[in-house]
Write an enzyme that holds these catalytic residues in place. Sequence first.
Site, PDB file in Angstrom:
ATOM      1  N   GLU A 162     -21.961  12.678  28.643  1.00 59.84           N
ATOM      2  CA  GLU A 162     -22.161  11.256  28.399  1.00 59.84           C
ATOM      3  C   GLU A 162     -23.549  10.752  28.769  1.00 59.84           C
ATOM      4  OE1 GLU A 162     -20.155   8.838  26.987  1.00 59.84           O
ATOM      5  OE2 GLU A 162     -18.977  10.571  26.345  1.00 59.84           O
ATOM      6  N   SER A 428      -2.290  14.997  -7.377  1.00 61.38           N
ATOM      7  CA  SER A 428      -2.193  14.055  -8.499  1.00 61.38           C
ATOM      8  C   SER A 428      -1.926  12.623  -8.059  1.00 61.38           C
ATOM      9  CB  SER A 428      -1.092  14.515  -9.458  1.00 61.38           C
ATOM     10  OG  SER A 428      -1.443  15.744 -10.067  1.00 61.38           O
TER      11      SER A 428
END
Length: 717
Positions: A162, A428
């Site tokens: 960090e 589809s």
Amino acid sequence: MAWREGRKRGGGASDDLDLPLEDRTGAPGDDSSAAPGEPSERPNKKPVKRGVTRRRRRSADAAPRQSRKGKRTGRTRSMLGRAAYWGAVLALWGLIGGIGALVWIGIRLPPIQSLEIPKRPPSVLILGVNGATLATRGDMGGAAVAIGELPDYVPNAFIAIEDRRFYSHRGVDPFGIARALVADIFHRGAAQGGSTITQQLAKNLFLTQERTVTRKLQEIVLALWLEHKFSKTQILELYLNRVYFGAGAYGIEGAAQRYFGKSARHLTLAEAAMLAGLVQAPSRLAPSRNPAGAERRAALVLADMVELKMIGPAGAKLALARPAHAIKPPAAGSVNYVADWVMDAVNDLIGKFDQDIVVDTTIDPALQAAAEHALVDTLNAKGDKLNIGQGALVAMTPDGVVRALVGGRDYGDSQFDRAVDAKRQPGSAFKPFVYLTALEHGLTPETVREDAPIVVKGWRPENYERQYLGAVTLRQALADSLNTVSVRLTLEFGPAAVVRTAYRLGIASILEPNASIALGTSEVSPLELVSAYATFANGGLAVSPHIVERIRGADGKTLYGRAQQQLGRIVDARYVGMMNSMLHETLVSGTARAANLPGWQAAGKTGTSQDFRDAWFIGYTSRLVAGIWLGNDDNSPTKRAVGGGVPVEIWSRFMRAALAGTAPTALPAVGDNGWFNFPAPAAAPSPPAEVASQPNNRSNDSGGIDSWLLDKLFGRR
């Protein structure tokens, strides 16, 4: 006489030495051999000594040169003076502006609250639409842990991933910000953050989660204040005991208890690395929901720790060989998927809160139970036979109000929310975006296209049964899910146009604009796909799916209330009517004929991805939109499970229960007979055969308001 002549001759020679060189040798053009008495062409010059002549010439030239040099020096000094003056003026105004900005930011800073760590995190009560309790969260926080009680590798893991310059900066790290900007530019997005641990603590303690310049400036000022008031050790300790780790866990102790069932004092290196990796995206990387993602992030943490010499390579290798694993929570119902999503939403909407809160959601407990039974019972009965391990279901109203959400088969076995976080190929089920693009470019449901084999740069898309019908209408092609027609339409109007249509309807995942997009090869989440279909169900309006209606504090004060949003029309009503008519045909004569919803006019589309890895059905009425996904987490193939099979069965079972007792209504712009309620335009002629091989060959672009939106929002390509 001879002696005198010689002396005279010698004296002449001696005198000649004092003449200038040119007077002795003759200048160019001087006739030095002229006879005595003949006039010389060169004027007479007074003999002058050589040294005197040069000095006089230098003296004559010196004055103008010094004058020119003086002028240049004067101009230079004048320019430098002006630059210094205006530089001082700008610096003064910059100082005044900076002081003014600091005063402006200071006036708007929130009051500095107590930094004492609460004994427990606040609880969260999650309610359904009728006020019934769905779940509670927030009971996994722990008491504050002194940094000296933790193994050294626990705080080091957070510093490594960090804020690796934590001990060298004073609250704000310019190098970190520059590094983040460079990374963002090369990644073309928010690739990294430049916030330090101190800035993150300032945000968690005092600020909201809003993303504004003002909030960022306030964060910087507060970070500088924290660095002035507290030591580095105190800041790091406050940070570890305040940061959010997902799943309702605040602080290192609460996270250790929540994910590993132990105190933070007893965390292993692998567990510390995994917790440190969560801070970037606690919702997405929680090991209980996404163990693979959490392990990959933990590996990055370990690599950074080795680079910074916080641990040795041998220790990192051992931690990688024995990765951390989250404990299995008690078995619970599907409503816990809802609760996890709600907690993530609460963190985004109001940020950190220090009081008990009540969250009113849009979930209907009856529909949630119906969705869970429809999915789980059907999978228990048929899942093993078809090698279907997991499934997801999302149901929402046409305006985006989520009524039910099931993120998996068993929350006790896996907390990963497949309804919200999973990205799978829709097959589809993506084709409606292709056909809507075609309609907006001038085609109609009765337009004819050729269903025949096609080759695109060596790729040979085939129909499911490898049979071809020749000339077919778009209505029949969509109902029967003919792959070759979808590919031809995509090439006719361009893959980029299809992608823009999908984005406009709410798809947020990255879509690749290539020919295979016609068959749904780019991955999307079930929530995205269902919200996109909701636009057809509501008549063409934009949809923003949501689950949180209101958040209240312990004193009853409203902390957040969802405002009614009118997002506006994004599809012309005429094209919505055409699409609803075509998608209705899918349930009447197409791949979803097994759908059983008596009395209701419904529409939808099936989807099956390559090698039967995913099976989908997204269907809707004018009252409710629901989507089903089935497959396996490891992306292994099912045993020929298709969208028109089990997904349609689950959808029908759920929708019958959800719509029981509700009067049927027609879909937008579709008549009682199931057809589009105004005469269809004349069929457009079929394009030449060579069009299929020219992806950039497009029809006339006349989409009305929708065409205008395309230009304004996405541009033309």
